[in-house]
Design a protein around this motif. Structure first.
Motif, mmCIF file in Angstrom:
data_model
loop_
_atom_site.group_PDB
_atom_site.id
_atom_site.type_symbol
_atom_site.label_atom_id
_atom_site.label_comp_id
_atom_site.label_asym_id
_atom_site.label_seq_id
_atom_site.Cartn_x
_atom_site.Cartn_y
_atom_site.Cartn_z
ATOM 1 N N VAL A 1 19.341 4.803 32.306
ATOM 2 C CA VAL A 1 18.205 5.654 32.856
ATOM 3 C C VAL A 1 17.727 6.405 31.590
ATOM 4 N N ALA A 2 16.438 6.373 31.417
ATOM 5 C CA ALA A 2 15.773 7.109 30.366
ATOM 6 C C ALA A 2 14.998 8.116 30.763
ATOM 7 N N SER B 1 7.374 2.148 20.475
ATOM 8 C CA SER B 1 7.595 0.919 21.042
ATOM 9 C C SER B 1 9.069 0.545 21.020
ATOM 10 N N ASP B 2 9.676 1.003 20.023
ATOM 11 C CA ASP B 2 11.149 0.544 20.007
ATOM 12 C C ASP B 2 12.194 1.656 20.553
ATOM 13 N N TYR B 3 11.772 2.717 21.256
ATOM 14 C CA TYR B 3 12.495 3.782 21.677
ATOM 15 C C TYR B 3 13.506 3.248 22.555
ATOM 16 N N LEU B 4 13.505 2.304 23.553
ATOM 17 C CA LEU B 4 14.297 2.045 24.578
ATOM 18 C C LEU B 4 15.288 0.735 23.685
ATOM 19 N N ARG B 5 14.748 -0.111 22.978
ATOM 20 C CA ARG B 5 15.485 -1.055 22.527
ATOM 21 C C ARG B 5 16.644 -0.136 21.567
ATOM 22 N N VAL B 6 16.287 0.790 20.655
ATOM 23 C CA VAL B 6 17.256 1.562 19.605
ATOM 24 C C VAL B 6 18.007 2.338 20.652
ATOM 25 N N ALA B 7 17.637 2.562 21.560
ATOM 26 C CA ALA B 7 18.532 3.513 22.496
ATOM 27 C C ALA B 7 19.647 2.725 23.221
ATOM 28 N N VAL B 8 19.353 1.561 23.843
ATOM 29 C CA VAL B 8 20.381 0.822 24.292
ATOM 30 C C VAL B 8 21.189 0.397 23.373
ATOM 31 N N GLU C 1 26.654 0.590 20.785
ATOM 32 C CA GLU C 1 27.384 0.526 19.690
ATOM 33 C C GLU C 1 28.381 1.656 19.553
ATOM 34 N N THR C 2 27.995 2.718 20.371
ATOM 35 C CA THR C 2 28.709 3.959 19.900
ATOM 36 C C THR C 2 29.728 4.448 21.177
ATOM 37 N N GLY C 3 29.416 3.584 22.489
ATOM 38 C CA GLY C 3 29.911 3.963 23.388
ATOM 39 C C GLY C 3 29.878 5.295 24.067
ATOM 40 N N ALA C 4 28.682 5.902 23.716
ATOM 41 C CA ALA C 4 28.071 7.277 24.177
ATOM 42 C C ALA C 4 27.745 7.067 25.608
ATOM 43 N N ASP C 5 27.380 8.270 26.288
ATOM 44 C CA ASP C 5 27.125 8.343 27.532
ATOM 45 C C ASP C 5 25.531 8.746 27.752
ATOM 46 N N GLY D 1 16.750 12.022 26.564
ATOM 47 C CA GLY D 1 17.948 11.302 26.632
ATOM 48 C C GLY D 1 17.797 9.863 27.297
ATOM 49 N N VAL D 2 18.609 8.926 27.049
ATOM 50 C CA VAL D 2 18.666 7.840 27.611
ATOM 51 C C VAL D 2 20.322 7.503 28.042
ATOM 52 N N PHE D 3 20.268 7.492 29.438
ATOM 53 C CA PHE D 3 21.719 7.632 30.114
ATOM 54 C C PHE D 3 22.339 6.450 30.585
ATOM 55 N N ARG D 4 23.741 6.578 30.452
ATOM 56 C CA ARG D 4 24.365 5.487 31.402
ATOM 57 C C ARG D 4 24.361 6.051 32.834
ATOM 58 N N ARG D 5 23.869 5.436 33.772
ATOM 59 C CA ARG D 5 23.732 5.799 35.070
ATOM 60 C C ARG D 5 25.282 6.334 35.548
ATOM 61 N N SER D 6 26.281 5.786 35.171
ATOM 62 C CA SER D 6 27.819 6.145 35.616
ATOM 63 C C SER D 6 27.877 7.534 35.055
#
Length: 322
Positions: free
Chosen positions: A79-80, A90-97, A102-106, A154-159
């Motif tokens: 969820v962004a 244009s690359d915002y979501l791709r870089v975020a995911v 890569e980091t395991g961040a939430d 912020g771009v979040f993991r739904r969990s």
């Protein structure tokens, strides 16, 4: 996307999301509040034109309520958050995911790239991207990527959102900082990624800038009350500066050397404004110290005058009373 009175920018903001080069599926969920302009008509037209756009009601018009409503109506595992006047590169979501994986961040977020068009907006943008204006917050000033207290949007993991129960709707301001604090408290990581930049348009006049920073200070005091140990010198500097300036101005009538305190503050922000003005039009240069002073003094006034009962209906406050 929480939306209120965004008729001018909403279509462009949604277009920037739909134009992402992200290789997977995406949707845009607009949490629309009771606007006084044609925001709802624009939102409905966008949804009618593209099945990826969905509109949900936010009857209160409050940002955290709109965010929670939109999150609840969304369907993906990531969820962004984006604002109704923010232009997502244009690359915002791709870089975020990629960064999440890569980091395991939430939660990952980047730079609030303040940009102006008028001389005043350019001056405020310079102040908002400087350490003397906003301290060492990397989402304002930039810096190396890595763990952070909070990030812009912020771009979040739904969990993670489900783990902490989403945004606390009692926080009309500072809801990002407060929820990121709860994510970190529950073992999650918030990650600053400088490759993620979102354009931000500063407030268009002195009154709106002062109001913005007054409420920032007022609600940051609430966070400090409810989440012990989260305050530091960066947040205390504006109220200390305000107290010193006011004491110096008033005390100078009794002991004139005290007038040196506000004079020193004025000299400091004027000197600090010189490097910030590089490359800006001449009309912006004298406005930079004005913007800095408004940001400092308004934030400090909000922090000092924050009512003890403000935010008393938050989850944290209610849990403390239970």
């Amino acid at each position: 996307m929480p939306v209120l009175n965004e008729e001018r920018h909403l279509a462009a903001a949604v277009e920037h999301v739909l134009a992402q080069d992200y290789p997977g599926d995406l949707e845009v969920v607009l949490g629309v509040g009771p606007s006084t302009d044609r925001t709802r008509e624009v939102a409905d037209a966008l949804a009618a034109a593209d099945p990826r756009v969905k509109v949900v009601d936010n009857p209160t018009g409050k940002t955290p309520a709109g965010l929670n409503a939109a999150i609840g109506a969304s369907s993906h595992d990531i969820v962004a958050r984006i604002d109704g006047h923010a232009m997502m590169p244009s690359d915002y979501l791709r870089v975020a995911v990629e960064t999440l994986r890569e980091t395991g961040a939430d939660n990952v977020g980047g730079i609030m790239a303040a940009e102006g068009t008028t001389p005043w907006e350019k001056a405020v943008a310079a102040a908002m991207t400087s350490k003397i204006g906003v301290g060492n917050a990397r989402f304002h000033t930039g810096g190396e990527g890595g763990p952070a207290d909070t990030v812009y949007l912020g771009v979040f993991r739904r969990s993670a959102l489900e783990r902490v129960g989403g945004y606390d709707e009692a926080f009309l301001r500072a809801q990002d900082w407060e929820m990121n604090h709860r994510i970190r408290q529950t073992g999650g990581t918030v990650w600053f990624q400088p490759r993620m930049r979102v354009s931000y348009r500063p407030r268009r006049n002195v009154r709106l800038l002062a109001k913005q920073y007054f409420h920032y200070g007022r609600w940051r005091r609430v966070v400090a009350r409810q989440h012990k140990g989260t305050i530091n010198l960066r947040y205390l500097a504006p109220p200390i500066a305000l107290a010193g300036v006011v004491a110096g101005l008033l005390g100078g009538f009794l002991l004139w050397p005290l007038w040196l305190v506000p004079a020193a503050y004025a000299a400091l922000i004027v000197l600090a404004s010189v490097p910030l003005g590089r490359g800006l039009p001449a009309a912006s240069l004298p406005l930079i110290p004005v913007a800095l002073a408004i940001m400092h003094m308004s934030w400090g006034a909000g922090f000092i005058t924050s009512p003890p009962g403000l935010g008393s209906d938050s989850r944290t406050a209610q849990a403390a009373r239970a």
